[in-house]
Design a protein around this motif. Structure first.
Motif, short mmCIF file in Angstrom:
data_model
loop_
_atom_site.label_atom_id
_atom_site.label_comp_id
_atom_site.label_asym_id
_atom_site.label_seq_id
_atom_site.Cartn_x
_atom_site.Cartn_y
_atom_site.Cartn_z
N CYS A 67 0.79 -1.00 0.30
CA CYS A 67 -0.31 -0.13 0.08
C CYS A 67 0.46 1.01 0.03
O CYS A 67 2.19 0.91 0.47
CB CYS A 67 -0.56 0.21 1.07
SG CYS A 67 -1.31 1.66 0.88
N CYS A 70 0.23 3.45 3.30
CA CYS A 70 -0.20 2.55 5.32
C CYS A 70 1.90 2.03 4.73
O CYS A 70 2.41 1.53 6.05
CB CYS A 70 -0.35 2.55 5.71
SG CYS A 70 -1.23 0.70 5.05
N PHE A 74 0.02 -6.51 1.81
CA PHE A 74 -0.84 -6.52 1.20
C PHE A 74 -1.28 -8.07 0.06
O PHE A 74 -0.55 -7.83 -0.52
CB PHE A 74 -2.61 -5.97 1.55
CG PHE A 74 -2.59 -5.62 2.22
CD1 PHE A 74 -3.60 -5.29 3.55
CD2 PHE A 74 -1.69 -3.88 2.38
CE1 PHE A 74 -3.46 -4.82 4.65
CE2 PHE A 74 -2.31 -2.77 3.71
CZ PHE A 74 -2.54 -3.29 4.65
N CYS A 102 -4.35 -0.38 -0.25
CA CYS A 102 -5.31 -1.36 0.90
C CYS A 102 -6.57 -0.67 1.10
O CYS A 102 -6.73 0.57 0.48
CB CYS A 102 -4.83 -1.86 2.30
SG CYS A 102 -4.60 -0.25 3.48
N CYS A 105 -7.04 3.09 3.27
CA CYS A 105 -6.19 3.60 2.95
C CYS A 105 -7.15 3.68 1.71
O CYS A 105 -7.03 5.81 1.95
CB CYS A 105 -4.93 3.50 3.02
SG CYS A 105 -3.45 2.80 3.96
ZN LIG Z 1 -2.68 1.80 3.31
#
Ligand SMILES: [Zn+2]
Length: 154
Positions: A67, A70, A74, A102, A105
């Motif tokens: 991501c 952040c 993932f 993600c 976010c």
């Molecule tokens: Zn994220």
């Protein structure tokens, strides 16, 4: 590459087989051991370098499934594509305006610019010149033993 393509290149005499797998495949008349390591007789520019298709999976690959807001990694299921400049604000669906995010976010960012959403991009998105083969996990221990001498130590 998959074994079918490997066999075709071998039969077309485009490659020299340096190592074989112990696994065999059989045609009606013959049995062949599958090539494990091959050397191209003539260098071929990887066709991916010409143009990498703008697709979800390729965006995730470029961003290393991380991501961009952040900075966590993932699985594909939990990832979304975010348009840095939202489409509603005139942003375009192109390599330099799409990033992996993600869902959490992506929700936070919503229809805002990263600055307005108080998010900082991990990397500025660029058009990739090539992508790693998604089936090739060079960090894993699942690599065929025959490949090891040909790969740089990690
Ligand atoms: Zn994220």
């Amino acid at each position: 590459m998959n074994w079918r393509k490997a066999i075709v290149l071998w039969f077309q005499d485009k490659v020299e087989v340096l190592e074989f797998h112990t696994v065999t495949v059989a045609s009606p008349n013959q049995t062949f051991r599958l090539p494990a390591v091959m050397r191209l007789k003539q260098y071929i520019r990887p066709y991916l370098s010409l143009s990498v298709r703008l697709s979800r999976q390729n965006i995730f690959l470029r961003d290393n499934h991380t991501c961009q807001y952040c900075y966590k990694k993932f699985t594909e299921k939990k990832l979304t594509i975010d348009h840095v400049v939202p489409l509603s604000k005139g942003g375009r669906h192109e390599w330099t305006n799409v990033v992996t995010a993600c869902s959490k976010c992506n929700n936070i960012k919503g229809d805002k610019s990263p600055e307005r959403a108080n998010l900082k991009l991990l990397t500025r998105p660029e058009k990739p010149r090539w992508l790693p083969n998604r089936d090739l996990d060079l960090d894993g221990n699942r690599l065929p033993i025959a490949w090891r001498p040909y790969l740089a130590a990690r």
